[in-house]
Write a protein that holds these residues in place. Sequence first.
Motif, PDB file in Angstrom:
ATOM      1  N   ALA A  17       0.476   1.531  10.302  1.00  0.00           N
ATOM      2  CA  ALA A  17       1.636   1.008   9.789  1.00  0.00           C
ATOM      3  C   ALA A  17       1.941   0.258   9.113  1.00  0.00           C
ATOM      4  O   ALA A  17       2.075   0.048   8.115  1.00  0.00           O
ATOM      5  CB  ALA A  17       2.753   1.948  10.591  1.00  0.00           C
ATOM      6  N   PRO A  18       1.811  -0.975  10.099  1.00  0.00           N
ATOM      7  CA  PRO A  18       2.871  -2.149   9.247  1.00  0.00           C
ATOM      8  C   PRO A  18       1.780  -2.248   8.173  1.00  0.00           C
ATOM      9  O   PRO A  18       1.707  -3.000   6.691  1.00  0.00           O
ATOM     10  CB  PRO A  18       3.352  -3.083   9.968  1.00  0.00           C
ATOM     11  CG  PRO A  18       2.934  -2.655  11.411  1.00  0.00           C
ATOM     12  CD  PRO A  18       2.224  -0.937  11.251  1.00  0.00           C
ATOM     13  N   GLU A  21       1.739  -0.385   5.650  1.00  0.00           N
ATOM     14  CA  GLU A  21       2.362  -0.351   4.190  1.00  0.00           C
ATOM     15  C   GLU A  21       2.149  -1.651   3.662  1.00  0.00           C
ATOM     16  O   GLU A  21       2.520  -2.003   1.928  1.00  0.00           O
ATOM     17  CB  GLU A  21       3.648  -0.161   4.838  1.00  0.00           C
ATOM     18  CG  GLU A  21       3.741   0.999   5.140  1.00  0.00           C
ATOM     19  CD  GLU A  21       5.255   0.633   6.695  1.00  0.00           C
ATOM     20  OE1 GLU A  21       6.537  -0.138   6.289  1.00  0.00           O
ATOM     21  OE2 GLU A  21       5.670   2.151   6.888  1.00  0.00           O
ATOM     22  N   PHE A  24      -0.098  -0.498   0.734  1.00  0.00           N
ATOM     23  CA  PHE A  24       0.425   0.267  -0.623  1.00  0.00           C
ATOM     24  C   PHE A  24       1.683  -0.241  -1.377  1.00  0.00           C
ATOM     25  O   PHE A  24       1.755  -0.829  -2.506  1.00  0.00           O
ATOM     26  CB  PHE A  24       1.550   1.142  -0.096  1.00  0.00           C
ATOM     27  CG  PHE A  24       1.548   2.402  -0.350  1.00  0.00           C
ATOM     28  CD1 PHE A  24       1.145   2.649  -2.022  1.00  0.00           C
ATOM     29  CD2 PHE A  24       2.753   2.297  -0.502  1.00  0.00           C
ATOM     30  CE1 PHE A  24       0.864   3.606  -2.493  1.00  0.00           C
ATOM     31  CE2 PHE A  24       3.728   3.974  -0.751  1.00  0.00           C
ATOM     32  CZ  PHE A  24       2.515   4.128  -1.915  1.00  0.00           C
ATOM     33  N   GLY A  25       2.353  -1.766  -0.904  1.00  0.00           N
ATOM     34  CA  GLY A  25       3.416  -2.259  -1.753  1.00  0.00           C
ATOM     35  C   GLY A  25       2.497  -3.954  -2.296  1.00  0.00           C
ATOM     36  O   GLY A  25       3.329  -3.298  -2.955  1.00  0.00           O
ATOM     37  N   LYS A  28       1.441  -1.269  -4.951  1.00  0.00           N
ATOM     38  CA  LYS A  28       2.703  -1.499  -6.104  1.00  0.00           C
ATOM     39  C   LYS A  28       3.258  -2.183  -6.813  1.00  0.00           C
ATOM     40  O   LYS A  28       3.314  -1.721  -8.235  1.00  0.00           O
ATOM     41  CB  LYS A  28       3.733  -0.744  -5.263  1.00  0.00           C
ATOM     42  CG  LYS A  28       3.768   0.892  -4.335  1.00  0.00           C
ATOM     43  CD  LYS A  28       4.662   1.660  -3.964  1.00  0.00           C
ATOM     44  CE  LYS A  28       5.488   0.957  -2.705  1.00  0.00           C
ATOM     45  NZ  LYS A  28       6.231   1.420  -1.411  1.00  0.00           N
ATOM     46  N   LYS A  40       4.416   7.597  -0.194  1.00  0.00           N
ATOM     47  CA  LYS A  40       4.127   6.424   0.974  1.00  0.00           C
ATOM     48  C   LYS A  40       2.916   6.757   1.346  1.00  0.00           C
ATOM     49  O   LYS A  40       2.016   7.896   0.835  1.00  0.00           O
ATOM     50  CB  LYS A  40       4.600   7.736   1.989  1.00  0.00           C
ATOM     51  CG  LYS A  40       6.755   7.913   2.192  1.00  0.00           C
ATOM     52  CD  LYS A  40       7.052   8.682   3.071  1.00  0.00           C
ATOM     53  CE  LYS A  40       8.372   8.407   2.455  1.00  0.00           C
ATOM     54  NZ  LYS A  40       9.083   9.859   3.594  1.00  0.00           N
ATOM     55  N   LYS A  42       1.428   5.746   5.769  1.00  0.00           N
ATOM     56  CA  LYS A  42       1.780   5.409   6.521  1.00  0.00           C
ATOM     57  C   LYS A  42       0.208   4.394   8.094  1.00  0.00           C
ATOM     58  O   LYS A  42       0.645   4.004   8.469  1.00  0.00           O
ATOM     59  CB  LYS A  42       2.432   6.371   7.114  1.00  0.00           C
ATOM     60  CG  LYS A  42       3.827   6.426   6.578  1.00  0.00           C
ATOM     61  CD  LYS A  42       4.700   5.762   6.909  1.00  0.00           C
ATOM     62  CE  LYS A  42       5.890   6.083   5.997  1.00  0.00           C
ATOM     63  NZ  LYS A  42       6.763   5.124   6.586  1.00  0.00           N
ATOM     64  N   ASP A  43      -0.961   5.215   6.776  1.00  0.00           N
ATOM     65  CA  ASP A  43      -2.164   4.156   7.829  1.00  0.00           C
ATOM     66  C   ASP A  43      -3.187   4.412   6.906  1.00  0.00           C
ATOM     67  O   ASP A  43      -3.062   5.273   5.501  1.00  0.00           O
ATOM     68  CB  ASP A  43      -2.416   5.613   8.373  1.00  0.00           C
ATOM     69  CG  ASP A  43      -2.687   6.973   8.488  1.00  0.00           C
ATOM     70  OD1 ASP A  43      -2.929   7.057   6.870  1.00  0.00           O
ATOM     71  OD2 ASP A  43      -3.540   7.291   9.585  1.00  0.00           O
ATOM     72  N   ASN A  51       1.841  10.805   4.577  1.00  0.00           N
ATOM     73  CA  ASN A  51       1.476  10.145   4.085  1.00  0.00           C
ATOM     74  C   ASN A  51       1.275  10.815   2.685  1.00  0.00           C
ATOM     75  O   ASN A  51       1.095  12.058   2.551  1.00  0.00           O
ATOM     76  CB  ASN A  51      -0.591  10.062   3.797  1.00  0.00           C
ATOM     77  CG  ASN A  51       0.000   8.563   5.012  1.00  0.00           C
ATOM     78  OD1 ASN A  51      -0.112   7.800   4.940  1.00  0.00           O
ATOM     79  ND2 ASN A  51      -2.042   8.904   5.682  1.00  0.00           N
TER      80      ASN A  51
END
Length: 91
Positions: A17-18, A21, A24-25, A28, A40, A42-43, A51
């Motif tokens: 997850a980290p 994320e 994904f950050g 974005k 979201k 999450k994986d 997700n």
Amino acid sequence: FTGAATCPSSELLEREAPAAEAVFGWLKSKTPQADWTQAKMKDGAGCNYSNRMTSIQMIEALHFADQRGERYKKQSFEELLSIAGQDGTWR
């Protein structure tokens, strides 16, 4: 579908997850024109039921990937995708 699910264990997904994320950050930050409200990740496998991404958000991500494709081996995004069972995927 009659086969078995191929998603990793929930323990592995929690450890991932980290990283998901963080990726994904990064996405974005590279696509500020997109509205990432309520999206979201999450994986990285798409196995977590948390997700969330709308079709417009997915289009923004794919458009970004397509624009960057030429930077990698001078190939388009489509040419960089693996071919199931041949290159870069499990057989």
